[in-house]
Design an enzyme around this catalytic site. Structure first.
Site, PDB file in Angstrom:
ATOM      1  N   ARG A 127      40.629   6.888  62.968  1.00 49.79           N
ATOM      2  CA  ARG A 127      40.785   8.164  62.238  1.00 49.79           C
ATOM      3  C   ARG A 127      42.096   8.882  62.543  1.00 49.79           C
ATOM      4  NH1 ARG A 127      35.337   9.027  63.893  1.00 49.79           N
ATOM      5  NH2 ARG A 127      33.909   8.138  62.363  1.00 49.79           N
ATOM      6  N   LYS A 149      53.696  10.545  52.661  1.00 46.90           N
ATOM      7  CA  LYS A 149      52.879   9.714  51.771  1.00 46.90           C
ATOM      8  C   LYS A 149      52.800   8.303  52.334  1.00 46.90           C
ATOM      9  CE  LYS A 149      53.421  11.910  47.271  1.00 46.90           C
ATOM     10  NZ  LYS A 149      53.874  11.702  45.871  1.00 46.90           N
ATOM     11  N   GLU A 191      67.498   6.815  44.425  1.00 49.14           N
ATOM     12  CA  GLU A 191      66.751   7.975  44.933  1.00 49.14           C
ATOM     13  C   GLU A 191      67.718   9.076  45.388  1.00 49.14           C
ATOM     14  OE1 GLU A 191      63.403   8.456  44.898  1.00 49.14           O
ATOM     15  OE2 GLU A 191      62.651   6.441  44.486  1.00 49.14           O
ATOM     16  N   LYS A 233      64.476  16.787  49.972  1.00 50.35           N
ATOM     17  CA  LYS A 233      63.071  16.375  49.908  1.00 50.35           C
ATOM     18  C   LYS A 233      62.221  17.208  50.865  1.00 50.35           C
ATOM     19  CE  LYS A 233      59.796  12.668  49.681  1.00 50.35           C
ATOM     20  NZ  LYS A 233      59.517  11.229  49.619  1.00 50.35           N
ATOM     21  N   GLU A 243      51.301  17.880  47.181  1.00 48.76           N
ATOM     22  CA  GLU A 243      51.606  17.667  45.762  1.00 48.76           C
ATOM     23  C   GLU A 243      50.627  18.339  44.819  1.00 48.76           C
ATOM     24  OE1 GLU A 243      53.209  13.868  44.818  1.00 48.76           O
ATOM     25  OE2 GLU A 243      52.854  14.109  42.710  1.00 48.76           O
ATOM     26  N   ARG A 247      56.118  19.528  44.196  1.00 46.00           N
ATOM     27  CA  ARG A 247      56.405  18.207  44.737  1.00 46.00           C
ATOM     28  C   ARG A 247      56.439  17.126  43.652  1.00 46.00           C
ATOM     29  NH1 ARG A 247      54.284  15.360  50.279  1.00 46.00           N
ATOM     30  NH2 ARG A 247      55.251  13.362  49.864  1.00 46.00           N
ATOM     31  N   ASN A 251      59.050  13.000  41.396  1.00 50.98           N
ATOM     32  CA  ASN A 251      58.715  11.799  40.636  1.00 50.98           C
ATOM     33  C   ASN A 251      59.594  11.611  39.404  1.00 50.98           C
ATOM     34  OD1 ASN A 251      56.476  10.519  42.066  1.00 50.98           O
ATOM     35  ND2 ASN A 251      55.457  12.464  41.738  1.00 50.98           N
ATOM     36  N   HIS A 254      59.885   8.241  37.881  1.00 49.01           N
ATOM     37  CA  HIS A 254      58.861   7.386  38.478  1.00 49.01           C
ATOM     38  C   HIS A 254      57.719   7.053  37.534  1.00 49.01           C
ATOM     39  CE1 HIS A 254      61.093   8.186  42.099  1.00 49.01           C
ATOM     40  NE2 HIS A 254      60.275   7.443  42.827  1.00 49.01           N
ATOM     41  N   HIS A 258      57.349   3.396  37.424  1.00 51.95           N
ATOM     42  CA  HIS A 258      56.147   2.687  37.887  1.00 51.95           C
ATOM     43  C   HIS A 258      55.603   1.782  36.784  1.00 51.95           C
ATOM     44  CE1 HIS A 258      55.048   5.713  41.319  1.00 51.95           C
ATOM     45  NE2 HIS A 258      55.979   4.862  41.675  1.00 51.95           N
ATOM     46  N   HIS A 271      62.160  -1.246  43.166  1.00 54.30           N
ATOM     47  CA  HIS A 271      61.663   0.102  42.879  1.00 54.30           C
ATOM     48  C   HIS A 271      62.800   1.025  42.417  1.00 54.30           C
ATOM     49  CE1 HIS A 271      59.333   3.780  43.207  1.00 54.30           C
ATOM     50  NE2 HIS A 271      60.229   4.266  44.039  1.00 54.30           N
TER      51      HIS A 271
END
Lengths: 369, 369
Positions: A127, A149, A191, A233, A243, A247, A251, A254, A258, A271
């Protein structure tokens, strides 16, 4: 453009209350105990890396850790197709086999794939245990270093399984970029350019002036670009850690990107390449909506191309291919596709009211490679 | 002991700042929209339950949700051996197949195994979505309802993979206990007794007076016992959400107990039975250390037995069997085994200085079933 002495190590702190952490940026950090040891939770360390990175930097990192610790390693195959729950299970198995407890520390040595998987393994082992990022690609240095993330891909979508989990520290060793293939350096620059496009018009101008020197690995300029990217960032993440709102602007490119990655098969386009093409699409769509001028769009595309990046969409990808993938995007709420577009150059915004027919018509008209 | 009218629904709030949530306790909650709908994040609902519970309560829950939502379900096999990452993957697959987004809500309808897995699935689906607990066993109602611990077992240890993730609400429908096998009701009473032993001597006395009526399912007394248990656990969790210190006291009986469960094979002894035996062992070891009197130990054992629970250790389990499993316990830091013992009746403490030989001698001398 070049510097005479080796640039000093510089540090940025990501402010997240009790989860704040430093990003150290500079050459030859990995072998230096002063930048590693203060962030260990205890004496058990698991290094997670891949087959491409291990021969280059694993020994240096181990030397930096010192000989009084229990150090184990997991070496995974290279590439986005490795970013699966099965790989994370290999990390968990190794931790349990070594009998590591809650005070162990995971170190991610590699690119974004290694960082995302290691972070997720750390988030869920017993955990939650400590982890340190040692990103070795420009993309990971300016993107995954900040934001917490973590996660893995699912056959039905990218990053669908994961957690928010902050590292104890990020060590950006710019010397590692010397071994990076030029195509991957360019993918990282996508990026970097993104931060200029979404909210730093001054940085965009700086990048236009310095993109060639960055591609030639000028250390001082790389450190500047990495710190400026991470700072932008970090400011956005500090405003909105999980997010809920602003935030999502990170993207830019993206949602289209994606879709490209998923449709082509992860790893066919890098990417950063998919994001570059997606940002060019977002700029063109913003122009169609009357928000950007033709000059703005031309400037964006010229910078992406100067960075060695694509701006056209993949030849074989139809509007239906795009839209089917975009419907699965995590940013979507209810039935609408949420797009990150540019309300001006250097200023991103969310748009979720575009009629589906208009989106389809735009994608159909967009140039293909 | 019995009541004339149906007892009213009572509510306890678990105070965790912006993650605070209510526990509603009373009969026939599940079919009542007033207790379900305020906690949904959006219109997409995934119910996770098992083959034993679904025929009994799934329809009632669906009626309570109403017909204007998108409701899907995953029905897993029953039992602790289901508590694996593979089961959680089935939940993720179902969520992605249904195209559920970040505003979906997972509802855990079942015992602790269903609750732990559903919570973990919610914690990591798209990096975290809403979930509601609808526990249908006494054990889950008094234990997993509070604390936000979610996760699955690994072949090398219980709950080794997981996350802290809080529910939006917990709905404890005491009517569900009427279908619970008596052996499982007793197993739940083990955790109820635990709260008395670790820090509520008054409650321990109340339990001695009421244990028979509880086993006969007196609704008003059950509601009292559940609320008192949840309140004690909530107070401890509020002090120490991520188990850095005092929260470890909730593991009274669990270090021995987990060793028993793991050695016998999960599901052979019920979790509550293993914890009961573990608590009796902890009491006896506390007596050996001079902290409890013989009367204290006799009182603890008598209450456990009155609840229909074992106090002896399993016949086939050697001291080595215990110690090998106990070394893997998540509470351990560095090489020492950390035990939760009783410094007095109604007052638990941590002890990690017991010489290994003494621990071994104690386990060897402890009665076997």
């Amino acid at each position: 453009m070049s510097t005479l002495a080796a640039p000093a190590i510089r540090t940025l702190t990501v402010e997240l209350g009790e989860r704040s952490y430093p990003i150290h940026v500079g050459p030859d950090l990995l072998g230096n105990p002063a930048h590693l040891r203060p962030y260990l939770a205890g004496s058990q360390v698991m290094i997670v890396t891949n087959e491409a990175v291990a021969p280059l930097y694993l020994d240096a990192l181990k030397r930096g850790l010192g000989e009084d610790l229990t150090v184990r390693q997991v070496i995974l195959p290279d590439g986005e197709q490795t970013k699966t729950l099965a790989s994370v299970e290999r990390i968990w198995d190794a931790l349990l086999e070594a009998g590591f407890n809650r005070r162990c520390t995971l170190i991610a040595l590699g690119g974004g794939v290694i960082g995302d998987m290691t972070g997720y393994a750390a988030a869920c082992y017993q955990r939650g245990v400590a982890f340190i990022q040692a990103p070795t690609t420009l993309l990971a240095q300016v993107d995954s270093s900040v934001g917490g993330k973590t996660g893995v891909n699912h056959p039905r979508g990218k990053n669908m399984i994961g957690a928010f989990w902050q590292p104890r520290a990020v060590l950006v060793d710019t010397a590692t970029l010397k071994s990076l293939p030029p195509r991957e350096l360019s993918a990282g620059l996508a990026e970097v350019i993104k931060y200029g496009l979404i909210r730093d018009i001054e940085f965009l101008g700086w990048l236009e002036a310095n993109v060639s020197a960055l591609r030639e690995l000028d250390d001082a300029l790389l450190i500047d670009a990495i710190l400026r990217s991470c700072a932008t960032k970090a400011a956005i993440v500090a405003e909105d850690e999980t997010e809920q709102a602003v935030r999502a602007l990170l993207n830019l490119g993206h949602t289209f990107g994606h879709a490209i990655e998923a449709h082509q098969g992860y790893g066919v386009w890098l990417h950063g390449e998919a994001v570059a093409s997606g940002m060019a699409m977002a700029a063109a769509l913003s122009q169609r909506l009357g928000w950007l001028s033709g000059d703005d769009v031309a400037r964006s595309e010229a910078l992406l191309r100067a960075a060695g990046l694509p701006t056209a969409a993949p030849a074989a990808m139809s509007a239906d291919d795009f839209i089917a993938r975009m419907r699965l995007d995590k940013k979507n709420l209810d039935a609408r596709i949420r797009l990150v577009l540019l309300s001006a150059l250097g200023q991103a915004c969310i748009h979720d009211r575009l009629p589906p027919d208009e989106l389809r018509a735009f994608i159909e008209s967009y140039p293909r490679a």
